[in-house]
Design a protein around this motif. Structure first.
Motif, PDB file in Angstrom:
ATOM      1  N   MET B 133       0.982  -1.245  -0.139  1.00  0.00           N
ATOM      2  CA  MET B 133       0.023   0.145   0.005  1.00  0.00           C
ATOM      3  C   MET B 133       0.761   1.107  -0.096  1.00  0.00           C
ATOM      4  SD  MET B 133      -2.842  -1.421   2.441  1.00  0.00           S
ATOM      5  CE  MET B 133      -3.876  -0.062   3.049  1.00  0.00           C
ATOM      6  N   ARG B 243      -9.065   4.439  -4.639  1.00  0.00           N
ATOM      7  CA  ARG B 243      -9.189   3.503  -3.648  1.00  0.00           C
ATOM      8  C   ARG B 243      -9.084   1.983  -4.035  1.00  0.00           C
ATOM      9  NH1 ARG B 243     -14.988   3.898  -0.728  1.00  0.00           N
ATOM     10  NH2 ARG B 243     -14.324   5.758   0.085  1.00  0.00           N
ATOM     11  N   LYS B 244      -9.474   1.997  -5.587  1.00  0.00           N
ATOM     12  CA  LYS B 244      -9.290   0.539  -6.079  1.00  0.00           C
ATOM     13  C   LYS B 244      -7.834   0.359  -6.390  1.00  0.00           C
ATOM     14  CE  LYS B 244     -13.517   0.245  -6.284  1.00  0.00           C
ATOM     15  NZ  LYS B 244     -14.121   0.031  -5.129  1.00  0.00           N
ATOM     16  N   LEU B 247      -6.528  -0.766  -2.642  1.00  0.00           N
ATOM     17  CA  LEU B 247      -7.012  -2.140  -2.494  1.00  0.00           C
ATOM     18  C   LEU B 247      -6.246  -3.203  -3.210  1.00  0.00           C
ATOM     19  CD1 LEU B 247      -9.635  -3.246  -0.626  1.00  0.00           C
ATOM     20  CD2 LEU B 247     -10.586  -3.338  -2.537  1.00  0.00           C
ATOM     21  N   ALA B 250      -3.043  -3.534  -1.770  1.00  0.00           N
ATOM     22  CA  ALA B 250      -3.116  -4.300  -0.432  1.00  0.00           C
ATOM     23  C   ALA B 250      -3.195  -5.681  -0.604  1.00  0.00           C
ATOM     24  CB  ALA B 250      -4.395  -3.728   0.338  1.00  0.00           C
TER      25      ALA B 250
END
Lengths: 311, 351
Positions: B133, B243-244, B247, B250
């Motif tokens: 991240m 955000r994608k 994610l 991550a």
């Protein structure tokens, strides 16, 4: 620190800076050509390895450094031809092909090195390019040591950077390169062969990356070892961004990285400094991160169609 | 129109399904030429490789053991690549996971097994996820190219590991650059003694399955893929692209970190400098080979595990340097590319 030792310290660092910047600079200037034409080559690391190994093995077998350099360049051009075939003709994703090139570079040079040299009983060292002391200038205190006692491949960067600038910005050829990266359709309309220009730019890029690799074995260390490039190809990619896709920009920013390399080497040899050497080794890589983060606004100056195949 | 799209789909499916089978012989063929040039007998070398990978039950379980980290890493990378995030940093994320898992396995060693094993795995996964991240954050916030940042983070993770195993975490005897063994309560179960096959392999398969379902059968996966195909269009459709990206990194880093934790908890039982012989880079080819499909990664992971395991035997018995595997892997990727699987889809065509 006393005055004299700290001047000597600075002198040592600065003298090493240019030398340490040289391999990155060759690769970065090459990558400027490639990226200006719209092709990003993250396989630089692999190409540098290929350049380093071919230059070393030819120089070792023939005894001629210049022949080694020449063959290294040829190997770089050949790598570029293959890279261009996949990314331009087949229009494959440039990142994927670049990643494959890094694996191939690591695999083939490691394999050939272990087959040919790792078990050799003969000493493997080359007689590398020696420093050329510029008469008179090299005896100037401080500056003589820093600027005028380098080998020919280091001085070569002083020729390379203005030449690259001239070609890119003052010739029709350079205009075409920039045009196919910024606006390939328009370039096509006025009769520029987009595919050919991109092929040529990619091959200039890999040829220079190979020179950077060759420097490491012909003018820095005196032999090939596996992973001799150790991330310099990737650092060159960051240097291109930091240098705003300009040869002079690449020059100054690779000098900045050179400082970190030089500092790291220098501090490692100082007995009274208790920084774990791994932190020092991590310095150039950490610096790359900081630079990418701190100077992101320059992103807007990336060639418009970077990474995008034509038609 | 419908007929055409069905035909197109079928064609695409057959192409992507057959690609690996065509790519491997091509890569091995070119590898054979290189072997010949270097003065080896390719048939002998490949025979030794085959022998090494499949000669008996132990050899086969060793292949699965080698495949385990590759499946973890490859399945995670498939998610990132589907999102067009070129995560070259699985190696560093694997190290991050291995470091955290070792720390938990040593310093919380008194915990009972039913607590410690999950803790070790969670520590590994979250540490890998955080390391991944970080690159996503730098990309989102500063526009830093993830190819370069993830590679730099690899070096940094490896140097930190090197420092830990020679400094703060060095074994009590202090003889070798390695940590002490983790507590026995943290060990994964080797369920097929005397072989080393362990439950981590099964976990890897489960993770690949779950990631497959997420990426292809859920709306979350759909949005991740939408970002990968065309971020501009995805943003226009109201998807939070950043955000994608975070994610996807991550998940990708988490899977790699979990792989690192499993390697420590099932095989090495401790941390040392070279705990990964480049699994993070193999994982790239593992994912690309099956068109970034986490389910396919199980297959390609085992295949690459066999290549690696076989190559070690080839080096011992036929004296052929095992680094040849990197060449073969790179050639596999190039051959896959040559079949057009990764051809650029121009925006005009999409519209």
């Amino acid at each position: 620190m006393e005055l004299i030792p700290s001047i000597l310290f600075l002198q040592g660092i600065l003298a090493a800076t240019w030398r340490m910047a040289t391999p990155i600079l060759y690769a970065a200037v090459g990558e400027v050509f490639s990226e200006k034409a719209g092709v990003i080559n993250i396989g630089l690391e692999g190409v540098m390895l290929i350049g380093a190994f071919s230059a070393y093995s030819v120089a070792f077998e023939s005894g001629s450094l210049w022949l080694g350099l020449l063959v290294g360049i040829l190997a770089g051009i050949l790598s570029g031809l293959i890279f261009a075939f996949f990314t331009i003709t087949i229009k494959a994703n440039q990142i994927v092909v670049g990643a494959a090139f890094n694996m191939i570079g690591m695999g083939i040079t490691g394999f050939l090195y272990r087959s040919m040299y790792a078990v050799s009983a003969v000493p493997l060292g080359l007689k590398t390019f020696q420093s050329v002391e510029i008469p008179f200038l090299s005896s100037i205190p401080f500056f003589g040591e820093v600027l005028f006692k380098h080998n020919i491949m280091v001085y070569g960067t002083l020729l390379l950077v203005p030449l690259a600038t001239f070609v890119l910005y003052k010739t029709a050829f350079g205009l075409s390169i920039r045009a196919v990266g910024e606006h390939p359709k328009a370039a096509d309309t006025v009769g520029v062969n987009v595919v050919r220009m991109r092929y040529v730019s990619v091959m200039i890029g890999t040829a220079l990356a190979a020179v950077g690799g060759a420097f490491l074995v012909l003018a820095y260390a005196d032999q090939f070892v596996e992973g001799v490039v150790s991330g310099r190809g990737f650092i060159a990619l960051a240097v291109v961004v930091f240098g705003r896709w300009k040869p002079w920009g690449a020059f100054w920013s690779s000098l900045l990285f050179g400082i970190f390399y030089a500092l790291q080497l220098r501090i490692q040899t100082m007995p009274d400094v208790n920084i774990p050497y791994q932190f020092l080794q991590a310095l150039p890589y950490l610096a790359t991160l900081v630079v990418l983060v701190g100077f992101n606004k320059r992103r807007v100056q990336a060639p418009k169609t970077l990474g995008v195949p034509y038609k | 129109m419908d007929f055409v799209s069905i035909k197109k789909r079928l064609l695409k499916f057959s192409r992507s399904a057959w690609t690996p089978f065509a790519a491997i012989p091509i890569a091995l063929g070119i590898g054979a030429i290189v072997l010949l040039i270097a003065g080896y007998n390719p048939l002998q070398a490949y025979a030794a490789m085959w022998q090494g990978a499949f000669k008996d039950r132990t050899a086969i379980t060793e292949v699965l053991i080698k495949a385990t980290p590759l499946i973890f890493i490859g399945a995670g990378l498939a998610v990132a690549f589907r999102c067009s995030i070129w995560n070259i940093g699985a190696e560093g994320q694997f190290y991050a996971g291995a470091v955290a898992a070792t720390a938990v396995g040593i310093y919380l060693g008194d915990l009972p097994r039913f607590l410690l094993v999950p803790l070790v795995l969670i520590a590994g996964a979250s540490s890998g996820a955080l390391w991944g991240m970080l690159a996503a954050f730098l990309k989102n916030r500063f526009g830093a190219n993830e190819v370069v940042t993830t590679i730099m983070l690899n070096y940094i993770a490896i140097f930190i590991t090197g420092w830990l195993v020679t400094g703060p975490m060095i074994e009590t005897a202090g003889l070798f650059a390695q940590t002490a063994k983790i507590s026995q309560n943290a060990w994964l179960w080797r369920f097929l003694p005397p072989t080393r096959l362990h439950t981590g392999f099964i976990l890897a398969v489960v993770v690949a399955l779950v990631l497959y379902i997420i990426i292809f059968k859920t709306s979350l996966g759909y949005t991740i893929r939408a970002v990968g195909i065309n971020p501009e269009a995805a943003r226009y459709a109201g998807i939070n692209v950043k955000r994608k990206v975070l994610l996807a990194m991550a998940i990708s880093g988490g899977a790699a970190g979990l792989g690192g934790a499993v390697e420590v908890a099932a095989i090495s039982y401790r941390l040392y400098q070279l705990i990964s012989p480049g699994y993070g880079f193999d994982g790239i080819a593992v994912s690309l080979l099956v068109n970034n499909n986490p389910l396919g990664v199980i297959f390609s992971g085992i295949l690459f595990g066999a290549l690696r395991s076989g190559a070690e035997v080839m080096q011992m018995n036929a004296k052929v340097p095992s680094v040849l595997v990197f060449l073969i892997q790179g050639l596999v990727v190039l051959s896959v590319v040559a079949f057009g699987v990764y051809s650029y889809v121009s925006k005009e065509k999409e519209e």
